[in-house]
Design a protein around this motif. Structure first.
Motif, PDB file in Angstrom:
ATOM      1  N   SER A  29       0.813  -1.217   0.000  1.00  0.00           N
ATOM      2  CA  SER A  29       0.000   0.000   0.000  1.00  0.00           C
ATOM      3  C   SER A  29       0.845   1.266   0.000  1.00  0.00           C
ATOM      4  O   SER A  29       0.603   2.193  -0.780  1.00  0.00           O
ATOM      5  CB  SER A  29      -0.952   0.009   1.206  1.00  0.00           C
ATOM      6  OG  SER A  29      -0.230  -0.018   2.421  1.00  0.00           O
ATOM      7  N   ASN A  30       1.866   1.317   0.875  1.00  0.00           N
ATOM      8  CA  ASN A  30       2.643   2.555   0.979  1.00  0.00           C
ATOM      9  C   ASN A  30       3.390   2.858  -0.314  1.00  0.00           C
ATOM     10  O   ASN A  30       3.464   4.020  -0.747  1.00  0.00           O
ATOM     11  CB  ASN A  30       3.606   2.498   2.173  1.00  0.00           C
ATOM     12  CG  ASN A  30       4.556   1.314   2.119  1.00  0.00           C
ATOM     13  OD1 ASN A  30       4.259   0.276   1.526  1.00  0.00           O
ATOM     14  ND2 ASN A  30       5.709   1.453   2.745  1.00  0.00           N
ATOM     15  N   ASN A  34       2.606   6.108  -2.685  1.00  0.00           N
ATOM     16  CA  ASN A  34       3.690   7.042  -3.010  1.00  0.00           C
ATOM     17  C   ASN A  34       3.917   7.149  -4.510  1.00  0.00           C
ATOM     18  O   ASN A  34       4.152   8.241  -5.034  1.00  0.00           O
ATOM     19  CB  ASN A  34       4.987   6.611  -2.312  1.00  0.00           C
ATOM     20  CG  ASN A  34       4.928   6.811  -0.811  1.00  0.00           C
ATOM     21  OD1 ASN A  34       4.125   7.601  -0.319  1.00  0.00           O
ATOM     22  ND2 ASN A  34       5.761   6.096  -0.075  1.00  0.00           N
ATOM     23  N   THR A  51      -5.383   9.463  -0.380  1.00  0.00           N
ATOM     24  CA  THR A  51      -4.692   8.664   0.633  1.00  0.00           C
ATOM     25  C   THR A  51      -5.669   8.169   1.692  1.00  0.00           C
ATOM     26  O   THR A  51      -5.625   7.000   2.117  1.00  0.00           O
ATOM     27  CB  THR A  51      -3.573   9.503   1.293  1.00  0.00           C
ATOM     28  OG1 THR A  51      -2.712  10.011   0.276  1.00  0.00           O
ATOM     29  CG2 THR A  51      -2.764   8.665   2.263  1.00  0.00           C
ATOM     30  N   TYR A  55      -6.272   4.070   2.375  1.00  0.00           N
ATOM     31  CA  TYR A  55      -5.996   3.468   3.680  1.00  0.00           C
ATOM     32  C   TYR A  55      -7.291   3.089   4.403  1.00  0.00           C
ATOM     33  O   TYR A  55      -7.360   2.042   5.069  1.00  0.00           O
ATOM     34  CB  TYR A  55      -5.168   4.411   4.552  1.00  0.00           C
ATOM     35  CG  TYR A  55      -3.685   4.323   4.296  1.00  0.00           C
ATOM     36  CD1 TYR A  55      -3.026   3.091   4.321  1.00  0.00           C
ATOM     37  CD2 TYR A  55      -2.929   5.456   4.035  1.00  0.00           C
ATOM     38  CE1 TYR A  55      -1.669   3.000   4.086  1.00  0.00           C
ATOM     39  CE2 TYR A  55      -1.557   5.378   3.802  1.00  0.00           C
ATOM     40  CZ  TYR A  55      -0.935   4.146   3.831  1.00  0.00           C
ATOM     41  OH  TYR A  55       0.411   4.053   3.600  1.00  0.00           O
ATOM     42  N   GLN A 184       2.546  10.916  12.347  1.00  0.00           N
ATOM     43  CA  GLN A 184       3.701  11.202  11.510  1.00  0.00           C
ATOM     44  C   GLN A 184       4.829  11.658  12.442  1.00  0.00           C
ATOM     45  O   GLN A 184       4.781  12.754  12.981  1.00  0.00           O
ATOM     46  CB  GLN A 184       3.365  12.304  10.493  1.00  0.00           C
ATOM     47  CG  GLN A 184       4.516  12.664   9.584  1.00  0.00           C
ATOM     48  CD  GLN A 184       4.144  13.725   8.564  1.00  0.00           C
ATOM     49  OE1 GLN A 184       4.557  13.673   7.420  1.00  0.00           O
ATOM     50  NE2 GLN A 184       3.370  14.708   8.952  1.00  0.00           N
ATOM     51  N   ARG A 344      -0.238   1.382  10.523  1.00  0.00           N
ATOM     52  CA  ARG A 344       0.550   2.025   9.464  1.00  0.00           C
ATOM     53  C   ARG A 344       0.513   1.235   8.157  1.00  0.00           C
ATOM     54  O   ARG A 344       0.600   1.805   7.074  1.00  0.00           O
ATOM     55  CB  ARG A 344       1.993   2.176   9.952  1.00  0.00           C
ATOM     56  CG  ARG A 344       2.829   3.155   9.182  1.00  0.00           C
ATOM     57  CD  ARG A 344       4.176   3.345   9.862  1.00  0.00           C
ATOM     58  NE  ARG A 344       4.047   3.849  11.221  1.00  0.00           N
ATOM     59  CZ  ARG A 344       3.816   5.130  11.536  1.00  0.00           C
ATOM     60  NH1 ARG A 344       3.684   6.022  10.568  1.00  0.00           N
ATOM     61  NH2 ARG A 344       3.715   5.515  12.786  1.00  0.00           N
ATOM     62  N   LYS A 345       0.461  -0.088   8.271  1.00  0.00           N
ATOM     63  CA  LYS A 345       0.424  -0.968   7.096  1.00  0.00           C
ATOM     64  C   LYS A 345      -0.777  -1.899   7.251  1.00  0.00           C
ATOM     65  O   LYS A 345      -0.635  -3.082   7.585  1.00  0.00           O
ATOM     66  CB  LYS A 345       1.721  -1.771   6.981  1.00  0.00           C
ATOM     67  CG  LYS A 345       2.953  -0.892   6.742  1.00  0.00           C
ATOM     68  CD  LYS A 345       4.208  -1.735   6.618  1.00  0.00           C
ATOM     69  CE  LYS A 345       5.416  -0.858   6.337  1.00  0.00           C
ATOM     70  NZ  LYS A 345       6.671  -1.657   6.259  1.00  0.00           N
TER      71      LYS A 345
END
Length: 448
Positions: A29-30, A34, A51, A55, A184, A344-345
């Motif tokens: 995903s990240n 990106n 985004t 997510y 973040q 986060r993931k």
């Protein structure tokens, strides 16, 4: 907001559906997010929407799959992109209060019309209007854990493991926390800048900044993208989760130490170690040679490359390269299931199984056994993972100490003195404790 045309390269909802298709086929995903952001010209507002949708759908996938299975007669026959389109619409309807339903309907129906035939457009239109009219289906007809699994969008096996290991109340707290946005956070490069000066610069360019309550030399940022600043490119800070900073902060590094970082890519902890060195050296290993350049790239950006050396090596075979009793300290930040990173993931929860956890625990134990002879008497091994299950954490500590009586467990200490009154020597951080990643850290001292 961009209208849907034959060139949809800048339409956030269209791009979200395309990105979710790739992720459901196995892409990270990240990396996908990106890549899309870097290759399009979306506005900052549209980038945030894109985004958020991607997510959000991943986080709630099991819930949305259940809803669609009750809203469509033959859900198994739906094309993948149509499912993802419905999930994106449902996510926006539930979670994006500021987006009116008419905008969600309009854009979703346009995508259905653009990508599919008229039957798909009618199906999407019918499903969305049914939700608007009748609400979402109730989650019923299953046992309590299955219901909890669908509501939290976490597989049943993870919930059962957590219930057994930390209890039902803690499990429920973890499940409530993991679908919240990830912080973040950044780690200040203490070799290049003082905290006060960096905070001033970050605030000047529009960030909202606060101190971390988890790690020293850490800041939590809002209102901007930390990876897109000149300050980042010039190495005044690096991007790292607050919990991930703790293994190195527990190591009590001396400037002339000779340190081994066994599973180092992409180099966040390697550079953190190197920032504390003067004449010392950190040797960074990774199984994959193509990842070593990323470690050195980060070391050069942070201005610590003179204190970093890299080698491609399976950490279970360090005996093929290094003599015994040579390192002052060794960091084993072991490959793991990554279940502490679910916030986060989010796709990790769907990709891992209990069998994976058990297989990884064997690998982790093998790495610890391999490095045990390489640290000097009086030296230290720090073992860490970014997972929250005992099989990869406390069980490995117990097994290592039973196999290696030449080591004693030592209490993990952090700069901000986290959980100082805990009974265990190791440190466990769960995703609901501080809003950071779940992490485990244990320390061993070689006494003979």
């Amino acid at each position: 907001m961009n209208s849907l045309t034959k060139d949809n390269n800048n339409n956030p909802r269209y791009l979200a559906v395309k990105t979710l298709e790739r992720i459901s086929d196995g892409a990270y995903s990240n990396l996908q997010i990106n890549n899309v952001i870097d290759s399009t010209k979306m506005s900052e507002k549209d980038t945030r929407l894109f985004t958020n949708i991607v997510y959000g759908v991943i986080q709630h996938r099991l819930t949305f799959e259940y809803y669609v299975s009750k809203l469509v007669k033959h859900p198994g026959k739906l094309q993948n992109w149509v499912k993802e389109l419905l999930y994106t619409a449902i996510y926006q309807m539930i979670y994006l209060d500021k987006v009116p339903n008419r905008a969600i309907f309009d854009e979703s129906i346009k995508i259905a019309k653009f990508r599919g035939h008229d039957g798909i457009r009618r199906l999407v239109t019918g499903v969305l209007h049914k939700i608007d009219r009748d609400g979402l289906p109730q989650i019923t007809g299953m046992n309590a854990i299955e219901k909890q699994s669908i509501e939290a969008s976490v597989p049943v096996w993870i919930i059962k493991q957590l219930n057994n290991q930390v209890g039902k109340a803690k499990t429920e707290s973890i499940l409530k926390s993991i679908n919240q946005p990830a912080n973040q956070s950044i780690r200040i490069n203490i070799k290049k800048i003082e905290k006060k000066a960096l905070v001033k610069e970050l605030e000047r360019i529009g960030f909202t900044v606060r101190d971390s309550e988890v790690a020293a030399d850490a800041l939590v940022l809002k209102d901007g993208v930390a990876a897109h600043t000149a300050l980042f490119k010039e190495g005044f800070y690096t991007i790292q989760d607050e919990s991930a900073m703790l293994p190195v902060q527990s190591m009590d590094i001396d400037g002339d130490d000779y340190i081994l970082d066994t599973c180092a890519a992409p180099g966040g902890k390697t550079t953190q170690i190197a920032e504390h060195l003067t004449t010392g050296l950190v040797v960074a290993l990774d199984l994959h040679e193509n990842k070593l350049h990323k470690i050195m790239e980060n070391a050069e950006r942070m201005g610590v490359s003179e204190n970093v050396e890299v080698h491609a090596c399976d950490a279970r075979k360090v005996g093929d390269i290094y003599e015994d009793n040579v390192f002052d300290k060794i960091l084993v930040d072991a490959p793991c299931s990554g279940l502490g990173l679910i916030r986060r993931k989010p796709e990790i929860r769907y990709e891992k199984s209990l069998e994976d956890v058990e297989e990884l625990a064997v690998v982790q134990g093998g790495i610890l056994d391999s490095v045990a002879t390489k640290v000097k008497v009086g030296g230290q091994i720090v073992y860490s993972t970014c997972t929250i299950l005992n099989q990869e954490n406390s069980k490995n500590v117990k097994d290592f100490l039973e196999k290696h009586p030449e080591f004693e467990e030592i209490k993990v200490k952090t700069d901000l003195n986290l959980q100082a009154d805990r009974r265990e020597d190791y440190l466990k951080i769960f995703p609901d404790d501080y809003g950071s990643d779940g992490f485990f850290i244990a320390g061993f001292k070689k006494v003979r």
